[in-house]
Design a protein around this motif. Sequence first.
Motif, PDB file in Angstrom:
ATOM      1  N   GLU A 143       5.957  17.649  -7.647  1.00  0.00           N
ATOM      2  CA  GLU A 143       6.610  16.714  -5.800  1.00  0.00           C
ATOM      3  C   GLU A 143       7.698  16.208  -5.829  1.00  0.00           C
ATOM      4  OE1 GLU A 143       4.387  17.252  -3.596  1.00  0.00           O
ATOM      5  OE2 GLU A 143       3.451  18.268  -4.878  1.00  0.00           O
ATOM      6  N   ALA A 144       8.059  15.228  -7.280  1.00  0.00           N
ATOM      7  CA  ALA A 144       9.048  14.027  -7.264  1.00  0.00           C
ATOM      8  C   ALA A 144      10.840  15.501  -7.487  1.00  0.00           C
ATOM      9  CB  ALA A 144       8.756  13.772  -9.083  1.00  0.00           C
ATOM     10  N   SER A 145      10.406  16.702  -7.884  1.00  0.00           N
ATOM     11  CA  SER A 145      11.277  17.129  -7.386  1.00  0.00           C
ATOM     12  C   SER A 145      11.394  17.275  -6.033  1.00  0.00           C
ATOM     13  CB  SER A 145      11.457  18.577  -8.080  1.00  0.00           C
ATOM     14  OG  SER A 145      12.452  19.526  -8.341  1.00  0.00           O
TER      15      SER A 145
ATOM     16  N   PHE B 241       3.280   9.067  -2.026  1.00  0.00           N
ATOM     17  CA  PHE B 241       3.961   7.505  -2.853  1.00  0.00           C
ATOM     18  C   PHE B 241       5.047   7.477  -3.110  1.00  0.00           C
ATOM     19  CE2 PHE B 241       4.332   6.610  -7.004  1.00  0.00           C
ATOM     20  CZ  PHE B 241       4.894   4.752  -6.874  1.00  0.00           C
ATOM     21  N   TYR B 242       5.841   8.744  -3.970  1.00  0.00           N
ATOM     22  CA  TYR B 242       7.534   9.011  -3.668  1.00  0.00           C
ATOM     23  C   TYR B 242       8.495   9.014  -2.596  1.00  0.00           C
ATOM     24  CZ  TYR B 242       6.553  11.292  -8.940  1.00  0.00           C
ATOM     25  OH  TYR B 242       5.939  11.836  -9.534  1.00  0.00           O
ATOM     26  N   ASP B 243       7.583   9.464  -1.491  1.00  0.00           N
ATOM     27  CA  ASP B 243       8.324   9.100  -0.077  1.00  0.00           C
ATOM     28  C   ASP B 243       8.847   7.776   0.334  1.00  0.00           C
ATOM     29  OD1 ASP B 243       9.547  10.459   2.013  1.00  0.00           O
ATOM     30  OD2 ASP B 243       8.829   9.739   2.856  1.00  0.00           O
ATOM     31  N   SER B 244       7.352   6.864   0.152  1.00  0.00           N
ATOM     32  CA  SER B 244       7.175   5.749   0.173  1.00  0.00           C
ATOM     33  C   SER B 244       8.002   5.251  -0.551  1.00  0.00           C
ATOM     34  CB  SER B 244       5.734   5.088   0.518  1.00  0.00           C
ATOM     35  OG  SER B 244       5.489   4.946  -0.758  1.00  0.00           O
TER      36      SER B 244
ATOM     37  N   GLU C 286       0.729  -1.074   0.073  1.00  0.00           N
ATOM     38  CA  GLU C 286      -0.569   0.167   0.045  1.00  0.00           C
ATOM     39  C   GLU C 286       1.075   1.108  -0.114  1.00  0.00           C
ATOM     40  OE1 GLU C 286      -3.597  -1.761   2.433  1.00  0.00           O
ATOM     41  OE2 GLU C 286      -1.850  -1.512   3.914  1.00  0.00           O
ATOM     42  N   TRP C 287       0.682   2.210  -0.771  1.00  0.00           N
ATOM     43  CA  TRP C 287       1.257   3.121  -0.588  1.00  0.00           C
ATOM     44  C   TRP C 287       1.616   4.044   0.706  1.00  0.00           C
ATOM     45  CZ3 TRP C 287       2.304   2.185  -4.174  1.00  0.00           C
ATOM     46  CH2 TRP C 287       2.028   1.627  -6.000  1.00  0.00           C
ATOM     47  N   GLY C 288       2.865   4.077   1.059  1.00  0.00           N
ATOM     48  CA  GLY C 288       2.900   4.871   2.014  1.00  0.00           C
ATOM     49  C   GLY C 288       2.898   3.859   4.108  1.00  0.00           C
ATOM     50  N   ASN C 289       3.026   2.356   3.013  1.00  0.00           N
ATOM     51  CA  ASN C 289       3.319   1.651   4.358  1.00  0.00           C
ATOM     52  C   ASN C 289       4.863   0.890   4.159  1.00  0.00           C
ATOM     53  OD1 ASN C 289       3.270  -0.924   5.614  1.00  0.00           O
ATOM     54  ND2 ASN C 289       0.748  -0.965   5.175  1.00  0.00           N
ATOM     55  N   THR C 290       5.328   1.966   5.310  1.00  0.00           N
ATOM     56  CA  THR C 290       6.318   1.807   4.741  1.00  0.00           C
ATOM     57  C   THR C 290       7.465   0.280   5.658  1.00  0.00           C
ATOM     58  OG1 THR C 290       6.883   3.054   7.617  1.00  0.00           O
ATOM     59  CG2 THR C 290       7.350   4.335   5.242  1.00  0.00           C
TER      60      THR C 290
END
Length: 250
Positions: free
Chosen positions: A219-221, A183-186, A145-149
């Motif tokens: 957001e990627a930047s 999403f990117y961060d995860s 799942e997105w964000g689920n580290t």
Amino acid sequence: MEERGNKLKHEEEEEEEIVCLDASFFVDDNYQLTKFTFGSQDIQLFCLHSASTDFDLTGQLVWPGAMLLNDYLSKNVKMLQGCTVIELGSGVGITGILCSRFCRKVVMTDHNEEVLKILKKNIELHSCPENVSSISHELVAEKLEWGNTGQINEILRKHPGGFDFILGADIFIRFQQSSISMFYDSFKPLLQVREGRKRKFILAYVSRAKTMDSMIIIEASKLRMKMKEVTGTRCIVGNLEGVVFEVTLE
């Protein structure tokens, strides 16, 4: 009193007419074995040709972004030879199954339990000895799942060597700005350089809203990710414009 009694009786009758529908009512699992061709590669898998009534079940279909990504990968199979790949939002698995013809290991992921069922069924289809296109490379499905580290860390624990490529196609269909950043961060840990190797996220993006077109880059930047359009991949997919990006850590 009589009027009040009639009103209560009418309300009780209305309550009796209410039907509670089981969650399965909204799920269409009438999958059809369908053939797809990408370059010299033929792939058969189970999928729907139209979506279930539950909007969360978008993964039951093969979306235009997956067609775009598979077309690109089928023309660049040399870069996949012997590599390890993880796919985000695999759906029915059409991209992962194509990659498994060339890669050493492919991990396909999705967040929806119903979608994971059909994904695993398609993995079994392409792993059985009776299948003429049977593959011998490692091909597995994982929930993500997105964000689920926690789930990201568990995948990295199971596959400690990491992955050469992260793949994604049409994964921003339901996103808002905040969820793009999450999403990117995860998945950022999947892009970390290991043993001198720089990992790439290959994203097939299909434009559906101009605001989203700019947000995915902005957001990627912010997270120090560089998005580079792959030359020659911008084209019309169905009636929408699509393009392939390479995303790397700066």
